[in-house]
Design an enzyme around this catalytic site. Structure first.
Site, PDB file in Angstrom:
ATOM      1  N   ASP A  14       0.850  -1.175   0.000  1.00 22.96           N
ATOM      2  CA  ASP A  14       0.000   0.000   0.000  1.00 22.96           C
ATOM      3  C   ASP A  14       0.895   1.237   0.000  1.00 22.96           C
ATOM      4  OD1 ASP A  14      -2.415   1.595   0.434  1.00 22.96           O
ATOM      5  OD2 ASP A  14      -1.671   1.834   2.479  1.00 22.96           O
ATOM      6  N   ASP A  16      -0.319   5.174   0.955  1.00 23.59           N
ATOM      7  CA  ASP A  16      -0.612   6.129   2.032  1.00 23.59           C
ATOM      8  C   ASP A  16      -0.657   5.427   3.380  1.00 23.59           C
ATOM      9  OD1 ASP A  16      -0.992   8.652   0.572  1.00 23.59           O
ATOM     10  OD2 ASP A  16      -2.669   7.619  -0.359  1.00 23.59           O
ATOM     11  N   THR A 109      -2.562   0.620  -4.537  1.00 18.36           N
ATOM     12  CA  THR A 109      -3.071   1.787  -3.838  1.00 18.36           C
ATOM     13  C   THR A 109      -4.449   2.194  -4.336  1.00 18.36           C
ATOM     14  OG1 THR A 109      -2.665   4.155  -3.411  1.00 18.36           O
ATOM     15  CG2 THR A 109      -1.782   3.254  -5.460  1.00 18.36           C
ATOM     16  N   SER A 110      -5.229   2.810  -3.462  1.00 19.81           N
ATOM     17  CA  SER A 110      -6.537   3.335  -3.851  1.00 19.81           C
ATOM     18  C   SER A 110      -6.424   4.707  -4.511  1.00 19.81           C
ATOM     19  CB  SER A 110      -7.451   3.436  -2.619  1.00 19.81           C
ATOM     20  OG  SER A 110      -7.778   2.156  -2.134  1.00 19.81           O
ATOM     21  N   LYS A 141     -10.647  -1.217  -2.345  1.00 23.93           N
ATOM     22  CA  LYS A 141     -10.467  -1.867  -1.050  1.00 23.93           C
ATOM     23  C   LYS A 141     -11.641  -1.459  -0.163  1.00 23.93           C
ATOM     24  CE  LYS A 141      -5.422  -1.212  -1.365  1.00 23.93           C
ATOM     25  NZ  LYS A 141      -4.254  -0.512  -0.782  1.00 23.93           N
ATOM     26  N   ASP A 166      -1.776  -0.317   6.147  1.00 25.40           N
ATOM     27  CA  ASP A 166      -2.003   0.413   7.400  1.00 25.40           C
ATOM     28  C   ASP A 166      -3.469   0.545   7.766  1.00 25.40           C
ATOM     29  OD1 ASP A 166      -2.787   3.744   6.920  1.00 25.40           O
ATOM     30  OD2 ASP A 166      -2.419   2.423   5.226  1.00 25.40           O
TER      31      ASP A 166
END
Length: 217
Positions: A14, A16, A109-110, A141, A166
């Site tokens: 991931d 962020d 990542t989103s 996600k 995270d």
């Protein structure tokens, strides 16, 4: 604390909160949005981490048309991309990523492609050769699609992938993909990852002769 050793064939990362600390930007942008919607800022912040923006908006404003969420998410992405103040690497991230050079890994990542590139650059981190961003998936996600797509692109069985995440949404996505998850940072602790670390400082990755990766956390 005793170190834990894990083996994997690929690492899925991931961005962020895992590699990049962008909390200052996320807080500024999403609390401003919350105020404009008349929503409680703390409630909004408890939802947005790890998800694509339009899904967060749909959760927070369930009666609103998705077309409006998608339009506002495009505006949010532009605002977040233009704001890099306070972005720094998560402790240990530079050395961790350097250790992965030439080893199977991917960013999942989103964020969209542009935002992810801007944030990685702002944190002074190298951008992985393979990145699964918002444009590459049909579901955000906590859906596992992004992680499964990354594993397929790398040619690695999901069970042989190790996820670093995270957020609750990200950890749920990794586990739903049939992968083990290293939870990074304080947010991860409440979401039952396979293993928990405060940051990436103590994480070590070693390539074994058989091609497997030994990860010490």
């Amino acid at each position: 604390m005793t170190a834990t050793e894990l083996t994997a064939r690929a690492l899925l990362l991931d961005m962020d909160g895992t590699l990049v600390n962008s909390d200052a930007v996320v807080e500024r942008c999403w609390r401003r949005w919350a105020a404009a919607q008349g929503l409680d800022g703390d409630r909004v912040m408890s939802v947005v981490h790890g998800r694509q923006g339009h899904l967060s908006m749909a959760i927070l404003l369930p009666d609103r048309p998705m077309e409006q969420n998608l339009a506002e998410n495009r505006e949010m992405l532009a605002t977040e991309t233009a704001d890099t103040e306070g972005i720094v690497p998560v402790p240990g991230a530079p050395a961790f990523l350097a250790s992965l050079a030439g080893l199977p890994h991917a960013l999942v990542t989103s964020a969209d492609s542009r935002l992810s590139q801007v944030r990685m650059a702002a944190a002074g981190l190298p951008y992985p050769e393979l990145a699964i961003t918002a444009e590459h998936v049909g579901a955000s996600k906590p859906d596992p699609e992004g992680f499964l797509k990354a594993a397929a692109e790398l040619g690695v069985d999901p069970a042989d992938c190790l996820v670093f995440e995270d957020s609750g949404a990200g950890i749920a996505a990794g586990l739903a993909a049939g992968m083990r998850v290293v939870g990074v940072g304080p947010r991860a602790a409440a979401h039952h990852p396979t293993v928990q670390v405060p940051d990436l400082t103590a994480v070590r990755v070693t390539a074994r002769p058989d091609g497997a990766l030994l990860i010490t956390v």
